[in-house]
Design a protein around this motif. Sequence first.
Motif, PDB file in Angstrom:
ATOM      1  N   ASN A 101       0.797  -1.291   0.140  1.00  0.00           N
ATOM      2  CA  ASN A 101      -0.059   0.073  -0.208  1.00  0.00           C
ATOM      3  C   ASN A 101       0.897   1.337   0.058  1.00  0.00           C
ATOM      4  OD1 ASN A 101      -2.326  -1.480   0.086  1.00  0.00           O
ATOM      5  ND2 ASN A 101      -2.339  -1.850   2.475  1.00  0.00           N
ATOM      6  N   THR A 102       2.004   1.375   0.218  1.00  0.00           N
ATOM      7  CA  THR A 102       2.744   2.299   0.311  1.00  0.00           C
ATOM      8  C   THR A 102       3.119   2.815  -0.953  1.00  0.00           C
ATOM      9  OG1 THR A 102       3.910   1.758   2.300  1.00  0.00           O
ATOM     10  CG2 THR A 102       5.082   3.515   0.978  1.00  0.00           C
ATOM     11  N   GLU A 103       2.890   4.229  -1.333  1.00  0.00           N
ATOM     12  CA  GLU A 103       3.276   4.746  -2.714  1.00  0.00           C
ATOM     13  C   GLU A 103       4.370   4.917  -2.692  1.00  0.00           C
ATOM     14  OE1 GLU A 103       0.458   7.739  -4.007  1.00  0.00           O
ATOM     15  OE2 GLU A 103      -1.066   7.099  -2.735  1.00  0.00           O
ATOM     16  N   GLU A 104       4.921   4.967  -4.122  1.00  0.00           N
ATOM     17  CA  GLU A 104       6.530   5.293  -4.402  1.00  0.00           C
ATOM     18  C   GLU A 104       6.756   6.779  -3.970  1.00  0.00           C
ATOM     19  OE1 GLU A 104       9.666   4.893  -8.027  1.00  0.00           O
ATOM     20  OE2 GLU A 104       7.576   4.671  -8.384  1.00  0.00           O
ATOM     21  N   LYS A 105       6.000   7.487  -4.109  1.00  0.00           N
ATOM     22  CA  LYS A 105       6.217   9.110  -3.734  1.00  0.00           C
ATOM     23  C   LYS A 105       6.458   9.095  -2.061  1.00  0.00           C
ATOM     24  CE  LYS A 105       1.322  10.683  -3.276  1.00  0.00           C
ATOM     25  NZ  LYS A 105       0.222  11.423  -3.852  1.00  0.00           N
ATOM     26  N   ILE A 106       5.803   8.276  -1.435  1.00  0.00           N
ATOM     27  CA  ILE A 106       5.938   8.552  -0.127  1.00  0.00           C
ATOM     28  C   ILE A 106       7.230   7.779   0.269  1.00  0.00           C
ATOM     29  CG2 ILE A 106       4.992   7.512   2.132  1.00  0.00           C
ATOM     30  CD1 ILE A 106       3.365   9.764   0.608  1.00  0.00           C
ATOM     31  N   TRP A 107       7.608   6.662  -0.161  1.00  0.00           N
ATOM     32  CA  TRP A 107       8.598   5.775  -0.068  1.00  0.00           C
ATOM     33  C   TRP A 107       9.993   7.065  -0.461  1.00  0.00           C
ATOM     34  CZ3 TRP A 107      10.461   0.834   1.404  1.00  0.00           C
ATOM     35  CH2 TRP A 107      11.664   0.653   1.160  1.00  0.00           C
ATOM     36  N   ASP A 108       9.874   7.775  -1.623  1.00  0.00           N
ATOM     37  CA  ASP A 108      10.970   8.477  -1.978  1.00  0.00           C
ATOM     38  C   ASP A 108      11.122   9.820  -1.158  1.00  0.00           C
ATOM     39  OD1 ASP A 108      11.505   6.660  -4.057  1.00  0.00           O
ATOM     40  OD2 ASP A 108      10.495   8.074  -5.640  1.00  0.00           O
ATOM     41  N   LEU A 109      10.066  10.135  -0.691  1.00  0.00           N
ATOM     42  CA  LEU A 109      10.072  11.262   0.347  1.00  0.00           C
ATOM     43  C   LEU A 109      10.707  11.257   1.589  1.00  0.00           C
ATOM     44  CD1 LEU A 109       9.385  14.264   1.027  1.00  0.00           C
ATOM     45  CD2 LEU A 109       7.150  13.385   1.632  1.00  0.00           C
ATOM     46  N   THR A 110      10.372   9.773   2.194  1.00  0.00           N
ATOM     47  CA  THR A 110      10.934   9.336   3.350  1.00  0.00           C
ATOM     48  C   THR A 110      12.273   9.035   3.271  1.00  0.00           C
ATOM     49  OG1 THR A 110       8.733   8.141   3.923  1.00  0.00           O
ATOM     50  CG2 THR A 110      10.609   7.488   4.953  1.00  0.00           C
ATOM     51  N   MET A 111      12.776   8.559   2.200  1.00  0.00           N
ATOM     52  CA  MET A 111      14.200   8.052   2.212  1.00  0.00           C
ATOM     53  C   MET A 111      15.024   9.382   1.789  1.00  0.00           C
ATOM     54  SD  MET A 111      14.681   5.127   2.561  1.00  0.00           S
ATOM     55  CE  MET A 111      13.611   3.623   2.561  1.00  0.00           C
ATOM     56  N   GLN A 112      14.590  10.615   1.142  1.00  0.00           N
ATOM     57  CA  GLN A 112      15.092  11.543   0.911  1.00  0.00           C
ATOM     58  C   GLN A 112      15.431  12.493   2.246  1.00  0.00           C
ATOM     59  OE1 GLN A 112      15.886  12.670  -2.326  1.00  0.00           O
ATOM     60  NE2 GLN A 112      16.584  14.767  -1.959  1.00  0.00           N
ATOM     61  N   ILE A 113      14.531  12.467   3.062  1.00  0.00           N
ATOM     62  CA  ILE A 113      14.801  13.124   4.291  1.00  0.00           C
ATOM     63  C   ILE A 113      15.411  12.432   5.442  1.00  0.00           C
ATOM     64  CG2 ILE A 113      13.425  14.399   6.411  1.00  0.00           C
ATOM     65  CD1 ILE A 113      11.505  15.104   4.374  1.00  0.00           C
ATOM     66  N   ASN A 114      14.812  11.074   5.737  1.00  0.00           N
ATOM     67  CA  ASN A 114      15.426  10.273   6.682  1.00  0.00           C
ATOM     68  C   ASN A 114      16.837   9.756   6.443  1.00  0.00           C
ATOM     69  OD1 ASN A 114      13.017  10.897   7.778  1.00  0.00           O
ATOM     70  ND2 ASN A 114      12.470   8.747   8.044  1.00  0.00           N
ATOM     71  N   LEU A 115      16.883   9.360   5.315  1.00  0.00           N
ATOM     72  CA  LEU A 115      18.441   8.632   4.844  1.00  0.00           C
ATOM     73  C   LEU A 115      19.324   9.841   4.141  1.00  0.00           C
ATOM     74  CD1 LEU A 115      20.108   6.276   4.750  1.00  0.00           C
ATOM     75  CD2 LEU A 115      19.052   5.392   2.828  1.00  0.00           C
ATOM     76  N   LYS A 116      18.961  10.308   3.032  1.00  0.00           N
ATOM     77  CA  LYS A 116      19.875  10.935   2.235  1.00  0.00           C
ATOM     78  C   LYS A 116      20.164  12.140   3.198  1.00  0.00           C
ATOM     79  CE  LYS A 116      19.131  10.522  -2.830  1.00  0.00           C
ATOM     80  NZ  LYS A 116      18.943  11.202  -4.056  1.00  0.00           N
ATOM     81  N   GLY A 117      19.241  12.599   3.909  1.00  0.00           N
ATOM     82  CA  GLY A 117      19.447  14.008   4.665  1.00  0.00           C
ATOM     83  C   GLY A 117      20.557  13.643   5.673  1.00  0.00           C
ATOM     84  N   VAL A 118      20.521  12.314   6.294  1.00  0.00           N
ATOM     85  CA  VAL A 118      21.673  12.113   7.165  1.00  0.00           C
ATOM     86  C   VAL A 118      22.810  11.946   6.717  1.00  0.00           C
ATOM     87  CG1 VAL A 118      22.154  10.184   8.776  1.00  0.00           C
ATOM     88  CG2 VAL A 118      19.871  11.150   8.726  1.00  0.00           C
ATOM     89  N   TRP A 119      22.930  11.319   5.396  1.00  0.00           N
ATOM     90  CA  TRP A 119      24.096  11.170   4.524  1.00  0.00           C
ATOM     91  C   TRP A 119      24.787  12.441   4.223  1.00  0.00           C
ATOM     92  CZ3 TRP A 119      23.764  10.965  -1.445  1.00  0.00           C
ATOM     93  CH2 TRP A 119      24.934  11.013  -1.863  1.00  0.00           C
ATOM     94  N   TRP A 120      24.024  13.378   3.731  1.00  0.00           N
ATOM     95  CA  TRP A 120      24.650  14.692   3.474  1.00  0.00           C
ATOM     96  C   TRP A 120      25.098  15.267   4.949  1.00  0.00           C
ATOM     97  CZ3 TRP A 120      19.677  15.574   0.246  1.00  0.00           C
ATOM     98  CH2 TRP A 120      19.799  15.005  -1.082  1.00  0.00           C
ATOM     99  N   GLY A 121      24.447  15.266   6.099  1.00  0.00           N
ATOM    100  CA  GLY A 121      24.772  15.930   7.122  1.00  0.00           C
ATOM    101  C   GLY A 121      26.161  15.195   7.436  1.00  0.00           C
ATOM    102  N   CYS A 122      26.123  13.996   7.631  1.00  0.00           N
ATOM    103  CA  CYS A 122      27.413  13.378   7.987  1.00  0.00           C
ATOM    104  C   CYS A 122      28.580  13.926   6.696  1.00  0.00           C
ATOM    105  CB  CYS A 122      27.462  11.841   7.801  1.00  0.00           C
ATOM    106  SG  CYS A 122      26.175  10.989   8.905  1.00  0.00           S
ATOM    107  N   LYS A 123      28.353  13.907   5.606  1.00  0.00           N
ATOM    108  CA  LYS A 123      29.336  14.292   4.561  1.00  0.00           C
ATOM    109  C   LYS A 123      30.010  15.622   4.956  1.00  0.00           C
ATOM    110  CE  LYS A 123      29.491  15.498  -0.312  1.00  0.00           C
ATOM    111  NZ  LYS A 123      28.847  15.311  -1.632  1.00  0.00           N
ATOM    112  N   TYR A 124      29.203  16.578   4.957  1.00  0.00           N
ATOM    113  CA  TYR A 124      29.531  17.986   5.367  1.00  0.00           C
ATOM    114  C   TYR A 124      29.987  18.348   6.750  1.00  0.00           C
ATOM    115  CZ  TYR A 124      27.961  18.845   0.540  1.00  0.00           C
ATOM    116  OH  TYR A 124      27.664  18.685  -0.730  1.00  0.00           O
ATOM    117  N   ALA A 125      29.340  17.419   7.688  1.00  0.00           N
ATOM    118  CA  ALA A 125      30.093  17.541   8.882  1.00  0.00           C
ATOM    119  C   ALA A 125      31.513  16.936   9.047  1.00  0.00           C
ATOM    120  CB  ALA A 125      29.174  16.709  10.082  1.00  0.00           C
ATOM    121  N   ILE A 126      31.859  15.777   8.369  1.00  0.00           N
ATOM    122  CA  ILE A 126      33.132  15.329   8.512  1.00  0.00           C
ATOM    123  C   ILE A 126      34.217  16.031   7.798  1.00  0.00           C
ATOM    124  CG2 ILE A 126      34.468  13.232   7.184  1.00  0.00           C
ATOM    125  CD1 ILE A 126      31.920  11.627   7.508  1.00  0.00           C
TER     126      ILE A 126
END
Length: 282
Positions: free
Chosen positions: A106-131
């Motif tokens: 039932n999860t739509e792709e747009k919900i999946w992508d939005l969640t990954m964009q914020i919860n995962l990519k956002g953390v990756w970028w935070g790590c990248k620039y903090a390092i």
Amino acid sequence: MPGRLQNRVALITGAGSGIGLESSILFASEGAHVLLVDLNLAAAERVAALIQERYPNVKAKATKADVGKEADIKAAVDLAVESFGRLDVMFNNAGIMHPEDDNALNTEEKIWDLTMQINLKGVWWGCKYAIQAMRKNPTDESKGLHVGGSIINTASFVALLGAATPQLAYTASKGAVLAMTRELAMVHAREGIRLNSICPGPLKTPLLMDFLNTAEKRDRRMVHLPMGRFGEAVEIAKGALFLASDESSYVTGTDFKVDGGLSSCYVTATGEPALAPPTSLA
């Protein structure tokens, strides 16, 4: 007596509410200068003003950023360094739990992508620039400042346990945060940059309470909580403080559980709540 984060510089995302709000105040109370990052600038500014009023010896600044946009995260890290001279603590805390997040069918792709964009990519970028910023930190032993730094990433107890009430994109994103944090911790350990995940249990915060918007949903969770209550954001902030400070100087690559025993529970505990929840710092 100097605070546990005396003269350190911390950047906290999602700082306008919940865990981010409590962590911003707690870090400042321990001597840190804090850059409060939130999509809701007004909320972050209110917390920054509270910090400046309560702790005049530290500096607090608020800025607006969407952690789902790499340029925003880079700009926030750059602002922290420009404003306070360095970055010692990065708390990648901001995240979403979308109300339409469901199971695999039932999860739509747009919900999946939005969640990954914020919860995962956002953390990756935070790590990248903090390092990148932490690599430039000078060593100043006279002020108790050390090369490197501490990066804390908010995951969740659902990254460790399967949930019968599905929120698939959220669960997958938080599991990925654990794996990514462990690997980055190993890659950067020799640089004095520590990375740890913090795994909160169910909390009495707007993020979860908006999701558990009926008594039935709340009661279904409550019966599984060994302490008989939801956690408080300030309790997670205290865990984050430990990971940010030198008290955890030999701790990296961990999945730090602050979940009231939930992930260790097989048979649900019975009786009245054992502990009263702490008072918010806000």
